[in-house]
Scaffold this active site. Structure first.
Site, mmCIF file in Angstrom:
data_model
loop_
_atom_site.group_PDB
_atom_site.id
_atom_site.type_symbol
_atom_site.label_atom_id
_atom_site.label_comp_id
_atom_site.label_asym_id
_atom_site.label_seq_id
_atom_site.Cartn_x
_atom_site.Cartn_y
_atom_site.Cartn_z
ATOM 1 N N LYS A 65 0.808 -1.219 0.000
ATOM 2 C CA LYS A 65 0.000 0.000 0.000
ATOM 3 C C LYS A 65 0.845 1.276 0.000
ATOM 4 O O LYS A 65 0.386 2.319 -0.460
ATOM 5 C CB LYS A 65 -0.953 0.016 1.197
ATOM 6 C CG LYS A 65 -2.115 -0.954 1.070
ATOM 7 C CD LYS A 65 -3.128 -0.750 2.180
ATOM 8 C CE LYS A 65 -4.322 -1.665 2.015
ATOM 9 N NZ LYS A 65 -5.392 -1.397 2.991
ATOM 10 N N GLY A 230 -14.968 -4.566 11.150
ATOM 11 C CA GLY A 230 -14.538 -3.874 9.938
ATOM 12 C C GLY A 230 -15.245 -4.278 8.669
ATOM 13 O O GLY A 230 -14.848 -3.841 7.576
#
Length: 249
Positions: A65, A230
C-alpha cells in the site's frame, strides 16, 4: 473484456475477488473481470499492465500500500495525506499510461464510524500504528477527533500498552484496533488493554472482520460498550473502488 485485480502477497484469502465477481454476476456485468495477482516483489507490478491494455484498475493490499506509490503518476488528496494507496486507476491516451492512486479505506472507515458517534465520543485511542492505522488517523483528523496512538514500543507511538490506565481509558471513549491481533485463526488473542475500565460510554471498533466478533469486541460487549467490526468498512471501500473505476471505463 476489462480487467481489474488485486495485487499483494500473499493472497491466499481475499474478500475482493469473490465480492466483485458476485457483484458482476448479480448485476449482469459481463464485460469486466476481477482476479488476484500475487506478486512477490512490487517491481513486478508494471509487467501486469504495460503490455495489456485491458487493465483499467487495481486494488492494493499488504505489503504494497505504501511502496506502490513510487509507480504512480498522481495521488488523490486523501491518498497523498495518508501516504497509502488501496485503489489505482489505469488511464491510457495514445501510448501514454497514467496511474492514479486513491485511498478508499478512509472513506469506508468514516462512513461506518460516524453513525455510531455520540456526545461522549470525544477522544480516540488508536491501537497500532502500521499501514492499517493511516486511514483511521486521517479520518480522525478530518472529523476533529483528537487521538493517542498505542504501540508496543515507546518510540513508535504516543503510549505503550503498559502505559494504559483507568484515566487514559476514561478519557478515550473511542478505541480502534488497527493491529492484526485477534484475526482468525488466532481468535483467542486481543490487544492488551485494561478492559475492566471499559464502560457503556465507550465505542470499540475493530478493523478486523474475520472473525465477525473478535475477543476485543466481545470484551467490550461484556461491558455494554458499542462495538463494530470492519466488515461494513470493507464493503463501503469496495463500492467506492467500483465507482472510481467505472468513471475510467
Amino acid at each position: 473484456m476489462i480487467k481489474l485485480g488485486l495485487i499483494g502477497f500473499p493472497l491466499s484469502h481475499s474478500f475482493s475477488k469473490n465480492y466483485y465477481l458476485t457483484k458482476f454476476e448479480t448485476e449482469n456485468i459481463t464485460d469486466v473481470n476481477y482476479d488476484l495477482y500475487a506478486i512477490e516483489d512490487i517491481h513486478m507490478f508494471p509487467s501486469l499492465f504495460l503490455n495489456d491494455e485491458k487493465f483499467k484498475g487495481f486494488n492494493v493490499t499488504i505489503p504494497y500500500k505504501q511502496s506502490v506509490i513510487g509507480f504512480l503518476d498522481e495521488l488523490s488528496i486523501e491518498a497523498k495525506e495518508i501516504g497509502a494507496v488501496n485503489c489505482i486507476t489505469v488511464q491510457r491516451e495514445d501510448k501514454e499510461i497514467h496511474l492514479k492512486g486513491y485511498n478508499t479505506d478512509a472513506f469506508g472507515f468514516e462512513k461506518s464510524l460516524t453513525p455510531l458517534l455520540k456526545k461522549d465520543h470525544k477522544r480516540a485511542l488508536i491501537l497500532g500504528n502500521g499501514g492499517a492505522a493511516k486511514a483511521v488517523l486521517y479520518t480522525c483528523n478530518k472529523l476533529g477527533i483528537p487521538y493517542s496512538i498505542v504501540s508496543r514500543t515507546a518510540f513508535s507511538g504516543d503510549l505503550t500498552y503498559k502505559d494504559l490506565n483507568k484515566e487514559i481509558i476514561d478519557n478515550h471513549t473511542i478505541i480502534v484496533n488497527c493491529s492484526p491481533v485477534g484475526t482468525s485463526p488466532t481468535v483467542d488473542q486481543c490487544p492488551e488493554i485494561p478492559y475492566d475500565y471499559i464502560t457503556n460510554k465507550h465505542l470499540l471498533y475493530d478493523l478486523i472482520y474475520n472473525p465477525q466478533e473478535t475477543l476485543f469486541l466481545k470484551k467490550g460487549k461484556s461491558k455494554s460498550a458499542t462495538i463494530k467490526n470492519g466488515y461494513e468498512m470493507l464493503l463501503l471501500q469496495a463500492d467506492k473502488n467500483w465507482e472510481i473505476w467505472k468513471e475510467n471505463f
